[in-house]
Design a protein around this motif. Structure first.
Motif, PDB file in Angstrom:
ATOM      1  N   LEU A 123       6.465  -5.864  -5.475  1.00 46.82           N
ATOM      2  CA  LEU A 123       6.744  -6.447  -6.775  1.00 46.82           C
ATOM      3  C   LEU A 123       5.756  -7.561  -7.079  1.00 46.82           C
ATOM      4  O   LEU A 123       5.303  -8.268  -6.170  1.00 46.82           O
ATOM      5  CB  LEU A 123       8.160  -7.024  -6.786  1.00 46.82           C
ATOM      6  N   SER A 124       5.453  -7.700  -8.342  1.00 47.86           N
ATOM      7  CA  SER A 124       4.606  -8.826  -8.731  1.00 47.86           C
ATOM      8  C   SER A 124       4.968  -9.258 -10.125  1.00 47.86           C
ATOM      9  O   SER A 124       5.543  -8.502 -10.908  1.00 47.86           O
ATOM     10  CB  SER A 124       3.136  -8.429  -8.702  1.00 47.86           C
ATOM     11  N   SER A 125       4.631 -10.492 -10.399  1.00 53.24           N
ATOM     12  CA  SER A 125       4.764 -11.024 -11.739  1.00 53.24           C
ATOM     13  C   SER A 125       3.498 -11.828 -11.939  1.00 53.24           C
ATOM     14  O   SER A 125       3.336 -12.890 -11.357  1.00 53.24           O
ATOM     15  CB  SER A 125       6.017 -11.895 -11.784  1.00 53.24           C
ATOM     16  N   GLY A 126       2.548 -11.272 -12.650  1.00 51.87           N
ATOM     17  CA  GLY A 126       1.232 -11.905 -12.739  1.00 51.87           C
ATOM     18  C   GLY A 126       0.306 -11.354 -11.663  1.00 51.87           C
ATOM     19  O   GLY A 126       0.663 -10.460 -10.896  1.00 51.87           O
ATOM     20  N   LYS A 127      -0.884 -11.900 -11.616  1.00 50.12           N
ATOM     21  CA  LYS A 127      -1.931 -11.403 -10.718  1.00 50.12           C
ATOM     22  C   LYS A 127      -1.568 -11.674  -9.247  1.00 50.12           C
ATOM     23  O   LYS A 127      -1.169 -12.774  -8.897  1.00 50.12           O
ATOM     24  CB  LYS A 127      -3.231 -12.109 -11.089  1.00 50.12           C
ATOM     25  N   VAL A 128      -1.707 -10.651  -8.428  1.00 49.44           N
ATOM     26  CA  VAL A 128      -1.482 -10.828  -6.992  1.00 49.44           C
ATOM     27  C   VAL A 128      -2.666 -10.260  -6.211  1.00 49.44           C
ATOM     28  O   VAL A 128      -3.405  -9.409  -6.707  1.00 49.44           O
ATOM     29  CB  VAL A 128      -0.189 -10.142  -6.498  1.00 49.44           C
ATOM     30  N   THR A 129      -2.812 -10.733  -5.004  1.00 48.48           N
ATOM     31  CA  THR A 129      -3.865 -10.255  -4.102  1.00 48.48           C
ATOM     32  C   THR A 129      -3.207  -9.367  -3.056  1.00 48.48           C
ATOM     33  O   THR A 129      -2.307  -9.812  -2.347  1.00 48.48           O
ATOM     34  CB  THR A 129      -4.549 -11.463  -3.421  1.00 48.48           C
ATOM     35  N   ALA A 130      -3.652  -8.123  -2.984  1.00 50.97           N
ATOM     36  CA  ALA A 130      -3.061  -7.211  -1.995  1.00 50.97           C
ATOM     37  C   ALA A 130      -3.436  -7.662  -0.584  1.00 50.97           C
ATOM     38  O   ALA A 130      -4.410  -8.394  -0.388  1.00 50.97           O
ATOM     39  CB  ALA A 130      -3.549  -5.786  -2.246  1.00 50.97           C
ATOM     40  N   PHE A 131      -2.657  -7.214   0.391  1.00 53.17           N
ATOM     41  CA  PHE A 131      -2.893  -7.576   1.786  1.00 53.17           C
ATOM     42  C   PHE A 131      -4.211  -6.988   2.279  1.00 53.17           C
ATOM     43  O   PHE A 131      -4.696  -5.981   1.762  1.00 53.17           O
ATOM     44  CB  PHE A 131      -1.728  -7.077   2.643  1.00 53.17           C
ATOM     45  N   LYS A 132      -4.754  -7.628   3.304  1.00 50.93           N
ATOM     46  CA  LYS A 132      -6.019  -7.184   3.895  1.00 50.93           C
ATOM     47  C   LYS A 132      -5.741  -6.301   5.118  1.00 50.93           C
ATOM     48  O   LYS A 132      -4.690  -6.443   5.753  1.00 50.93           O
ATOM     49  CB  LYS A 132      -6.831  -8.409   4.344  1.00 50.93           C
ATOM     50  N   PRO A 133      -6.702  -5.432   5.482  1.00 58.48           N
ATOM     51  CA  PRO A 133      -6.513  -4.633   6.703  1.00 58.48           C
ATOM     52  C   PRO A 133      -6.181  -5.537   7.889  1.00 58.48           C
ATOM     53  O   PRO A 133      -6.776  -6.599   8.054  1.00 58.48           O
ATOM     54  CB  PRO A 133      -7.885  -3.970   6.886  1.00 58.48           C
ATOM     55  N   LYS A 273      -4.552   2.643   2.327  1.00 64.73           N
ATOM     56  CA  LYS A 273      -5.943   3.106   2.369  1.00 64.73           C
ATOM     57  C   LYS A 273      -6.763   2.378   1.298  1.00 64.73           C
ATOM     58  O   LYS A 273      -6.346   2.297   0.140  1.00 64.73           O
ATOM     59  CB  LYS A 273      -5.949   4.604   2.090  1.00 64.73           C
ATOM     60  N   GLY A 274      -7.919   1.883   1.730  1.00 66.16           N
ATOM     61  CA  GLY A 274      -8.849   1.273   0.771  1.00 66.16           C
ATOM     62  C   GLY A 274      -8.171   0.238  -0.107  1.00 66.16           C
ATOM     63  O   GLY A 274      -7.396  -0.592   0.369  1.00 66.16           O
ATOM     64  N   ASP A 275      -8.477   0.310  -1.411  1.00 64.77           N
ATOM     65  CA  ASP A 275      -7.896  -0.674  -2.332  1.00 64.77           C
ATOM     66  C   ASP A 275      -6.723  -0.083  -3.122  1.00 64.77           C
ATOM     67  O   ASP A 275      -6.411  -0.554  -4.223  1.00 64.77           O
ATOM     68  CB  ASP A 275      -8.981  -1.212  -3.279  1.00 64.77           C
ATOM     69  N   ALA A 276      -6.085   0.951  -2.571  1.00 67.85           N
ATOM     70  CA  ALA A 276      -5.020   1.636  -3.320  1.00 67.85           C
ATOM     71  C   ALA A 276      -3.898   0.686  -3.744  1.00 67.85           C
ATOM     72  O   ALA A 276      -3.400   0.770  -4.877  1.00 67.85           O
ATOM     73  CB  ALA A 276      -4.448   2.787  -2.480  1.00 67.85           C
ATOM     74  N   ALA A 280      -2.920  -0.420  -7.599  1.00 66.27           N
ATOM     75  CA  ALA A 280      -1.566  -0.193  -8.124  1.00 66.27           C
ATOM     76  C   ALA A 280      -0.980  -1.478  -8.697  1.00 66.27           C
ATOM     77  O   ALA A 280      -0.306  -1.459  -9.735  1.00 66.27           O
ATOM     78  CB  ALA A 280      -0.662   0.351  -7.016  1.00 66.27           C
ATOM     79  N   MET A 281      -1.255  -2.603  -8.037  1.00 70.47           N
ATOM     80  CA  MET A 281      -0.726  -3.866  -8.545  1.00 70.47           C
ATOM     81  C   MET A 281      -1.481  -4.275  -9.813  1.00 70.47           C
ATOM     82  O   MET A 281      -0.882  -4.737 -10.775  1.00 70.47           O
ATOM     83  CB  MET A 281      -0.832  -4.969  -7.480  1.00 70.47           C
ATOM     84  N   THR A 298      -3.029   5.611 -10.784  1.00 68.76           N
ATOM     85  CA  THR A 298      -3.979   5.291  -9.706  1.00 68.76           C
ATOM     86  C   THR A 298      -3.450   5.713  -8.335  1.00 68.76           C
ATOM     87  O   THR A 298      -4.167   5.608  -7.345  1.00 68.76           O
ATOM     88  CB  THR A 298      -4.306   3.778  -9.650  1.00 68.76           C
ATOM     89  N   LEU A 299      -2.184   6.148  -8.269  1.00 73.68           N
ATOM     90  CA  LEU A 299      -1.615   6.496  -6.959  1.00 73.68           C
ATOM     91  C   LEU A 299      -1.320   7.982  -6.848  1.00 73.68           C
ATOM     92  O   LEU A 299      -0.809   8.602  -7.773  1.00 73.68           O
ATOM     93  CB  LEU A 299      -0.292   5.748  -6.738  1.00 73.68           C
ATOM     94  N   GLN A 300      -1.613   8.549  -5.680  1.00 76.09           N
ATOM     95  CA  GLN A 300      -1.247   9.919  -5.392  1.00 76.09           C
ATOM     96  C   GLN A 300       0.080   9.903  -4.655  1.00 76.09           C
ATOM     97  O   GLN A 300       0.309   9.039  -3.813  1.00 76.09           O
ATOM     98  CB  GLN A 300      -2.287  10.533  -4.477  1.00 76.09           C
ATOM     99  N   THR A 301       0.927  10.866  -4.989  1.00 75.87           N
ATOM    100  CA  THR A 301       2.249  10.862  -4.355  1.00 75.87           C
ATOM    101  C   THR A 301       2.597  12.251  -3.820  1.00 75.87           C
ATOM    102  O   THR A 301       1.982  13.249  -4.178  1.00 75.87           O
ATOM    103  CB  THR A 301       3.341  10.436  -5.364  1.00 75.87           C
ATOM    104  N   GLN A 302       3.595  12.290  -2.953  1.00 74.06           N
ATOM    105  CA  GLN A 302       4.095  13.554  -2.426  1.00 74.06           C
ATOM    106  C   GLN A 302       5.613  13.606  -2.670  1.00 74.06           C
ATOM    107  O   GLN A 302       6.239  12.600  -2.989  1.00 74.06           O
ATOM    108  CB  GLN A 302       3.781  13.688  -0.941  1.00 74.06           C
ATOM    109  N   SER A 303       6.175  14.802  -2.516  1.00 70.00           N
ATOM    110  CA  SER A 303       7.607  14.976  -2.741  1.00 70.00           C
ATOM    111  C   SER A 303       8.392  14.401  -1.563  1.00 70.00           C
ATOM    112  O   SER A 303       7.841  14.139  -0.486  1.00 70.00           O
ATOM    113  CB  SER A 303       7.922  16.466  -2.876  1.00 70.00           C
ATOM    114  N   LEU A 304       9.680  14.245  -1.770  1.00 71.28           N
ATOM    115  CA  LEU A 304      10.541  13.788  -0.674  1.00 71.28           C
ATOM    116  C   LEU A 304      10.528  14.805   0.470  1.00 71.28           C
ATOM    117  O   LEU A 304      10.533  14.427   1.639  1.00 71.28           O
ATOM    118  CB  LEU A 304      11.972  13.569  -1.179  1.00 71.28           C
ATOM    119  N   ASP A 305      10.495  16.090   0.137  1.00 72.59           N
ATOM    120  CA  ASP A 305      10.442  17.128   1.177  1.00 72.59           C
ATOM    121  C   ASP A 305       9.201  16.965   2.051  1.00 72.59           C
ATOM    122  O   ASP A 305       9.261  17.086   3.272  1.00 72.59           O
ATOM    123  CB  ASP A 305      10.398  18.530   0.545  1.00 72.59           C
TER     124      ASP A 305
END
Ligand SMILES: *[C@@H]1O[C@H](CO)[C@@H](O)[C@H](O)[C@H]1NC(C)=O
Ligand SMILES: *[C@@H]1O[C@H](CO)[C@@H](O)[C@H](O)[C@H]1NC(C)=O
Length: 334
Positions: A123-133, A273-276, A280-281, A298-305
């Motif tokens: 979750l974010s409200s405003g600009k956030v910095t994603a975590f680093k590897p 992976k990468g800057d995914a 997204a944020m 910007t995100l690839q997704t898969q089914s629950l199955d």
């Protein structure tokens, strides 16, 4: 801003500069490993339920164990998320003293098809910095047994006694005292301010902090996404009061021996992976509340199955099923 009553309120309020990324992560493995707190130890002292990428292992040294390249699948629906998310495991202690493991089940708001696991939010409200590897953190303290201890150090971790799958509100900091007709939801929210330098610290916590008011403190000036776990525990088979303690207390106990609930805690190892995650944020991705759908190009997704098919090999191999005479690892209940 921290979302105390997500998802219902936040989904409606979802605004231009806010990401409300919410998705399902099916159960990857339930075993006694803890690469963050007890790296290299097999088995670790207490049992965990783990979701995310299948690179989860007893040792996850960030310098040699790059999750996106080591993992071959993820139990989360965004296919670029090879992070690992884990918590302790709930047990029911019957009146005769024997213990039975409680299963997780798919969040009934959209993820009934998930094979257990948990719902994960960023979750974010405003600009956030994603975590680093290499980033990792824990929140909570398994040694806590009182509200005073919990309140003095942590925020926004609680229990919801589900009357229905839709129940929100009425959270408690300890285990619900009576049977919960639709199960127990455990919410664990991590701090949102980072020191900007350390991807980890020896206690796995000092590099992050809570905001003061609405701003990050000078010591931890970088706003990161709020990582939030929602785990549905299927306590429904254990609601027979005749099997509850004769003294009227509640029967659930965490795998680390806590029967109060104040010791709840969660572990996070970043592995997108990468800057995914950053993308997204930045694009304010959000998710449907009642369906398995992320609204985010910007995100690839898969089914629950497909997510259900990603499981890890059991590296510990101990019996966790049926009625047990003690908690795995012989963890004392205290
Ligand atoms: C876990 O680590 C062991 C020892 O390094 C290795 O043999 C095994 O392949 C690893 N498993 C996974 C799933 O990475
Ligand atoms: C203990 O209680 C549980 C729940 O009623 C029951 O299924 C189990 O057989 C009992 N175990 C023993 C050893 O009495």
């Amino acid at each position: 801003m921290l979302w105390r009553s997500f998802p219902l309120a936040a989904a409606i309020a979802s605004s231009v500069n806010a990401a409300t990324l919410r998705f399902s992560c099916s159960q990857l493995i339930v075993e006694r490993l803890d690469p963050l707190v007890n790296p290299g130890m097999n088995p670790s002292p207490h049992l965990h339920q783990v979701v995310g990428g299948n690179a989860f292992n007893a040792t996850m040294d960030p310098s040699i164990h790059d999750l996106p390249t080591t993992a071959t699948c993820t139990s989360c629906t965004p296919t670029e998320d090879f992070s690992n998310y884990w918590t302790a495991v709930l047990f029911f202690r019957a009146r005769n003293g024997t213990l039975h493991r409680v299963n997780t089940f798919g969040n009934e708001l959209g993820y009934t098809g998930a094979n257990g696991g948990q719902t994960v939010y960023y979750l974010s409200s405003g600009k956030v910095t994603a975590f680093k590897p290499g980033f990792r953190m824990t929140v909570g303290d398994p040694n806590f047994r009182t509200a005073q201890e919990l309140n003095a150090k942590y925020k926004y971790m609680d229990y919801t006694c589900l009357q229905t799958s839709m129940t929100r509100g009425g959270q408690t900091l300890n285990f619900p005292t009576g049977p919960c007709p639709a199960g127990i939801m455990v919410s664990i929210r991590f701090p949102t301010c980072w020191d900007g330098t350390n991807v980890d610290t020896p206690d796995h916590q000092s590099h992050v902090a809570y905001p003061v008011g609405n701003a990050c403190p000078a010591s931890h000036p970088v706003t990161v996404p709020q990582v939030f776990y929602e785990t549905y525990w299927d306590t429904r088979p254990f609601n027979d009061r005749s099997q509850w303690p004769a003294d009227g207390s509640q029967p659930f106990v965490w795998s680390f021996g806590d029967k109060t609930g104040y010791g709840l805690h969660g572990d996070y190892v970043f592995g997108w992976k990468g800057d995914a995650l950053q993308r997204a944020m930045d694009t304010n991705c959000n998710s449907d509340l009642f369906a398995n759908r992320i609204n985010c190009n910007t995100l690839q997704t898969q089914s629950l199955d497909q997510a259900n098919k990603c499981v890890a090999q059991d590296a510990v191999k101990e019996n966790l099923d049926g009625w047990l005479t003690e908690l795995p690892g012989g963890m004392p209940i205290a």
